[in-house]
Design an enzyme around this catalytic site. Structure first.
Site, PDB file in Angstrom:
ATOM      1  N   TYR A 178      -3.397   4.907  -4.177  1.00 18.64           N
ATOM      2  CA  TYR A 178      -4.310   4.344  -3.069  1.00 18.64           C
ATOM      3  C   TYR A 178      -3.890   2.967  -2.595  1.00 18.64           C
ATOM      4  CZ  TYR A 178      -8.676   3.205  -0.606  1.00 18.64           C
ATOM      5  OH  TYR A 178      -9.731   2.716   0.295  1.00 18.64           O
ATOM      6  N   LYS A 181      -2.374   1.977   1.220  1.00 22.57           N
ATOM      7  CA  LYS A 181      -3.377   1.078   1.920  1.00 22.57           C
ATOM      8  C   LYS A 181      -2.378  -0.235   2.382  1.00 22.57           C
ATOM      9  CE  LYS A 181      -6.969   3.471   2.717  1.00 22.57           C
ATOM     10  NZ  LYS A 181      -7.391   3.992   3.929  1.00 22.57           N
TER      11      LYS A 181
END
Length: 280
Positions: free
Chosen positions: A176, A180
């Protein structure tokens, strides 16, 4: 009631917007209040082990959000779209044009935020799922939305939904955080390349928000840190200068601003909406 009159009749597509109480729903409803014609998309049904019904917006959930917007006097519809597939993203763009005659705003909100594991425990297939949805999906949204906006010749707005993890690393969130961080790069490159067409490309970076997914994250990280839920939430509030986690409406307001003419000279920005928790 809206505050940006120039947004009236703008056509917006928001990906990953089918989850109840999610950021996509909040942005859809806020932009509808501003007078936008809103198309929400999500994948509609489970799509394998890493995209179960509990983690995606179903067709019935999308219809409920559309009904809410219409009952409040707005204009909306939904379109089933899996952002992993180029042809489906292209079809979503075409649906906007066929339905409302144009595309003015594209919001890349779809993402996976529930495969949270440290590197040693992360399966390769899980890593690929997160990176593909969060980065490939963003790339496809930018590419095909921008193609339509360039064709129209009047500019447009592209908003990517990043995270505090776009700026800071978080243990137990390897894929994640990586995805990002990568979103920062494509936001800035797209802003450089598309500025000549008067297309603004920006990113919103929230800190923690207790959506349905956020509630799961609270429980998950309470467990992996060994703090317990109450202490974990207290620690979160204590490190935020404004004393609370974010709200869905905080992000919806930021999105409306970036879509408005008030932000016409802002592009390539990865904007923190974090109550002062994130500084860079």
């Amino acid at each position: 009631m809206g505050i940006y009159s120039e947004l009236k009749n703008k056509v917006v597509v928001i990906t990953g917007a089918g989850r109840p109480k999610g950021l996509g729903e909040a942005m859809a409803k806020r932009l509808a209040e501003e007078g936008c014609k809103v198309i929400i998309t999500d994948i509609g049904q489970a799509a394998g082990e890493h995209m179960p019904d509990s983690a995606i917006g179903t067709s019935s959930e999308m219809q409920t959000i559309v009904d809410d917007i219409k009952n409040a006097g707005g204009e909306a519809c939904y379109f089933v779209c899996n952002v992993l597939h180029a042809e489906e993203v292209q079809a979503a763009v075409q649906f906007a044009v066929d339905t409302y005659g144009k595309l003015d705003i594209w919001v890349n909100n779809a993402g996976i935020g529930y495969l949270m594991k440290p590197i040693l425990d992360m399966e390769v297939a899980e890593w690929d799922s997160v990176l593909n949805v969060n980065l490939r999906g963003t790339f496809l949204g930018i590419k095909f939305a921008a193609e339509q906006m360039v064709k129209q010749g009047v500019g447009g707005k592209i908003i990517n939904i990043g995270s505090q993890a776009s700026k800071s690393a978080f243990a137990h969130a390897s894929a994640y955080t990586t995805s990002k961080h990568g979103m920062n790069g494509i936001t800035r490159v797209a802003a450089q390349e598309l500025g000549q067409y008067q297309i603004n490309v920006n990113q919103i970076c929230p800190n923690h928000i207790t959506t349905g997914l956020g509630a799961w994250q609270n429980e998950h990280f309470s467990e992996v840190t060994g703090k317990g839920h109450e202490q974990y939430m207290k620690d979160m509030r204590d490190r935020i200068p404004m004393g609370r986690p974010g709200l869905q409406d905080d992000i919806a307001k930021a999105c409306a601003f970036l879509c408005s003419d008030q932000a016409v000279y802002i592009t390539g920005e990865c904007m923190n909406v974090s109550g002062g928790e994130e500084y860079h």
